[in-house]
Each structure stands twice: as C-alpha cells, then as structure tokens.
Motif scaffolding. Structure first.
Motif, PDB file in Angstrom:
ATOM      1  N   GLU A 185       3.247   2.136  -3.870  1.00 51.81           N
ATOM      2  CA  GLU A 185       4.208   1.150  -2.974  1.00 51.81           C
ATOM      3  C   GLU A 185       3.058   0.619  -2.003  1.00 51.81           C
ATOM      4  O   GLU A 185       2.659   0.935  -1.091  1.00 51.81           O
ATOM      5  N   ASN A 186       3.328  -1.022  -2.080  1.00 47.50           N
ATOM      6  CA  ASN A 186       1.991  -1.578  -1.360  1.00 47.50           C
ATOM      7  C   ASN A 186       2.859  -2.199  -0.453  1.00 47.50           C
ATOM      8  O   ASN A 186       4.300  -2.520  -0.964  1.00 47.50           O
ATOM      9  N   GLU A 187       2.872  -2.226   0.529  1.00 51.56           N
ATOM     10  CA  GLU A 187       3.702  -3.661   1.456  1.00 51.56           C
ATOM     11  C   GLU A 187       3.943  -4.621   0.951  1.00 51.56           C
ATOM     12  O   GLU A 187       2.213  -5.643   0.676  1.00 51.56           O
ATOM     13  N   LYS A 188       4.705  -5.507   1.055  1.00 53.90           N
ATOM     14  CA  LYS A 188       4.293  -7.002   0.066  1.00 53.90           C
ATOM     15  C   LYS A 188       4.547  -7.768   0.979  1.00 53.90           C
ATOM     16  O   LYS A 188       4.009  -7.453   2.213  1.00 53.90           O
ATOM     17  N   TYR A 195      -5.266  -9.202  -0.150  1.00 57.37           N
ATOM     18  CA  TYR A 195      -3.799  -7.729  -0.874  1.00 57.37           C
ATOM     19  C   TYR A 195      -3.852  -7.603  -2.101  1.00 57.37           C
ATOM     20  O   TYR A 195      -4.304  -6.361  -3.211  1.00 57.37           O
ATOM     21  N   GLY A 219       5.628  -5.509  -4.692  1.00 60.27           N
ATOM     22  CA  GLY A 219       4.323  -4.648  -4.053  1.00 60.27           C
ATOM     23  C   GLY A 219       4.367  -3.725  -4.543  1.00 60.27           C
ATOM     24  O   GLY A 219       3.518  -2.743  -4.476  1.00 60.27           O
TER      25      GLY A 219
END
Length: 451
Positions: free
Chosen positions: A105-108, A122, A256
């Motif tokens: 999970e990446n930061e939104k 990003y 994300g």
C-alpha cells in the motif's frame, strides 16, 4: 485543424479466430515472470534475490541508467528463479505466487491538487512509470524530460486485436484519474484517439484532445496518430501510453495499490473458443490456451501480441509486460508444391499477380507463419508506399538504418518511428527483409551516438 484522422494507405488483414466478447477469469497462474527484455534498453539492477518474498507492487529491480525507474512485482510471493544468459545477463525473474495475495500500500495522492513533481514522484515510486514510453526511440520515458504532448490510442487496428471499447468498459473513473495526472506532466495536450463512430469509454474524458480515426491498419498505431497530429522533430519528445495501462495507473492513483490485472484477448484460427480473460501481467499463457481448444503439443505458434509485431513464446511461456493479446495460428513449416506459380486464393496479398484476395475484401483467412519466400536483396516494387501512411520514405529510411547514416536517418524522420510502424511493410516485402529489426537497430545506434 480537424480532429478527424482518415488514412487510405494501409492494409486490413482479416483473420479467422476473432475473440468473442465474453469475459471470464483465467485459471490462476502458479508463477509469474518479469522479463527485462520487455523494457528495451533497460539494464536491470536487482533489489530482490532468490528466496526473497515480495508483495504485489513492491520493487524487484530498477534501471541502472536511472535508479528512480522501478519495476515492481505483479503478485505477492517468493522469487524462485532468476534466469541468466551470456555474461550473466538477467533474462527473467520468476515469482511463485501466494494463494492469498498481499498488496503493498502506497500513500494515496490527491490527483486534483498535486503538482507535476508530486505526480511524477508518485508514479516512479509506485512502479507505474514503465507504462509511459517516449518517442523518439520507443523506450521508457525519461522522467527528467518534459514531453510536448502525450498520446493514447483507444483503437487497435492490428489483426485480431483486443477491442478496447469492450476491455475498458466500466473503467471511466480510473481512466479519468490517469488522464488528469498525466496532463500535469506536459505543457501540451493529451491526445486521445478512438475509432470513428464507436462508443468508447475514452470519448467522454475531460481534459483531452479527442480524435476520431478511420481507415485501414495501421490507423490504430500511435505512431500513425503522432505523424498526423503533431510530428516529432529533433529535440522534441512525446510520450505514449497504452489505453489499458491507463487503468492500472489510474487505479494506483485512486487506491494507492498497484493492481497488475489485465484483460487479455485469446484469438487465432487455432483457438476453438476465442474469448477474453481476466489475468495479470506475466501470467503463464498455458492457463488460458489449453482450456480453449488449442491442441497441446500441436503444430501451432503462440504469439504474445499480434501476428505482425508480437513475440513468439513457448507453450510454457508468459504474457509480455505490455501485451493484451495472445494469438495462436498454425506453423508454416510445410512445403507448397509449385507455390510460386500456382494461383493463390487463400492468402492476403497487395499484388494482383496470380492472387485474388482483392476480389473478396471482407473474406477472413486462416493464415500460417510461412514467409512464402527467402531473404534476398531489396527489390523496388512500390509495395511499401501502398501500406505506409506516414509522411516518410520507408525504403530510404530502412536503407539509411542498414548503413548507419545518422544524418540521413535524422533527415528522413527517424525520431518519430518505432519498429511496429514498419510491421506492414515487412508483411508485404517480397525481399523478406526484417524491417522491424532493422528499425530497432537503427534506433539503438541513434541512442548510442546522439542520446
């Protein structure tokens, strides 16, 4: 200037085995493979080794020439094999998939408020950047350069190609998020092309310059559209993205999470039940082909991509990183007695000498891989110009690539072409010259000498 693009030069090769518009989930693949050769010019540096566990979306390797460009795993699992070739060159990274998938999970990110640098960072960190390619050179885009325009083709006119209007249904939110983000990375326009008269999910997007295209193949090639809309000159850069890859980019931006899901068309005259499958990048092709009438061990050729520019793969091979089509056609290793003198009724030809395909323009054919001739010196016939719609001299640019005349290559328009633009000239070539290979080698020389 009109937004409509209509070409008359080209050739539609109508083949049997078009995929029925029916979608089903493919058998879950046991392993997934990433091949660095899918990313031309990239020298991979591994960040994961054999025995390491990776999440879906976590980095596996990066580009040695540009460490910010990362290539991520399509699934979670264990890296079980790294296949190497001569001089320990990395040929493939094989990942044994987990039964229960774990996604990194990446930061939104807020696409509306984020600036260009934040969007770019990003996309690089999430592994989406390899989906963005550039002209000149048809390689992964250099994040350090800004393009004058971005091009997306929403229509694939190649033989048996996946219907993008069907594949992209219901993905409008992801497409819009990707377009909104990418529009911030260029000072120019985002050009989106759709088939004239078709109902495409891409047609209703905001912030794009929409173009209606019509005519024979290669009207769906992004290279044709670039040439007709905004040609690439020396010192200029444009970016291109496949329509289905926009969905992955958009979903990553919205959630994300890197979702490597891909809808793939299985087509070809050797397939008894051609249809669409939902699978993932790098999946084993055996999970799709053998349950649909392809004879295991049969005399067929399996191609990741279309018959003109795709790549032959083995029955135990894997889907290419950028492919959304698997084509299966008969091998052409049989001998035709008096094939060069007998009238031809069952093949496609641009010539009318003892060939009759021109009498039945809508007839569909079951063609094999036979080249119907052998390699010889170039013969000037004028055939190339009949199927080549770009404002470029095809014979001359091919020859300039063969003798590596950089000045001539520049003058003839080498900056805006890619190998796939010469797939049709290769198909009609009576000299059986490998046009796409010649162009690729010419582009590589330009990268080395000019950069």
């Amino acid at each position: 200037m009109s937004n409509d693009i209509k070409i008359t030069k080209g050739l539609d090769i109508k083949l049997k085995g078009e995929a029925e518009k029916a979608l089903e989930n493919a058998v879950v693949s046991n392993s997934y493979t990433i091949r660095p050769e899918d990313f031309h010019g990239v020298i991979p540096k591994l960040v994961a080794r054999v025995g390491d566990r990776v999440k879906a979306g976590s980095p596996v390797f990066y580009d040695k020439a540009n460490e910010s460009v990362q290539f991520v795993s399509p699934v979670s699992g264990e890296i079980v094999e790294i296949v190497r070739g001569e001089k320990r060159r990395i040929l493939a990274i094989k990942i044994q998939a987990d039964k229960e998938q774990v996604i990194q999970e990446n930061e939104k990110i807020n696409v509306q408020s984020a600036d260009a640098e934040a969007i770019k960072a990003y996309l690089l960190a999430s592994g989406c950047w390899p989906f963005i390619k550039q002209r000149p050179y048809d390689i992964i885009a250099n994040p350090g350069k800004s393009p004058k325009a971005i091009f997306v083709s929403g229509y694939n006119s190649a033989p048996l190609a996946a219907d993008l209007d069907f594949v992209l249904q219901g993905k409008e939110a992801e497409l819009q998020a990707a377009i909104t983000a990418l529009a911030k990375l260029t000072s120019g326009k985002v050009h989106v092309s759709v088939k004239n008269g078709a109902s495409s999910p891409l047609a209703g997007l905001n912030g794009v310059a929409l173009h209606q295209v019509s005519g024979p193949h290669p009207v769906g090639n992004v290279g044709t559209q670039i040439n007709k809309i905004d040609p690439v000159n020396k010192g200029e850069v444009v970016w291109t993205i496949n329509a289905q890859d926009l969905v992955i980019i958009g979903e990553t931006l919205l959630t994300g999470k890197f979702n490597a899901e891909r809808i793939v068309a299985l087509a070809g005259s050797s397939v008894k039940k051609p249809r669409y499958f939902k699978t993932k990048i790098g999946a084993e092709v055996a999970t799709m082909i053998y349950d649909n009438g392809v004879e295991e061990g049969g005399n067929d050729r399996i191609i990741s991509g279309n018959v003109l520019s795709g790549k032959q793969i083995k029955p135990d091979g894997n889907l290419d990183y950028y492919s959304n089509l698997i084509t299966v056609i008969p091998e052409g290793n049989d001998y035709e007695f008096f094939g060069w003198t007998a009238p031809v009724f069952n093949k496609v030809s641009t010539s009318r000498a003892l060939t009759f395909s021109w009498l039945n323009p809508n007839k569909k054919y079951s063609l094999n891989t036979n080249t119907n001739g052998e390699h010889r010196a170039f013969v000037v016939t004028g055939n190339y110009e009949q199927v080549f719609p770009l404002d470029i001299y095809p014979m001359q640019i091919l020859k300039s690539c063969m003798y590596n005349d950089l000045d001539e290559m520049e003058a003839l328009g080498m900056y805006e072409v890619a190998p796939e633009d010469f797939a049709l000239t290769e198909f009609v070539c009576v000299s059986k010259q490998p046009h796409q290979e010649i162009i690729r080698k010419g582009l590589d020389v330009m990268i080395k000498e000019i950069g």
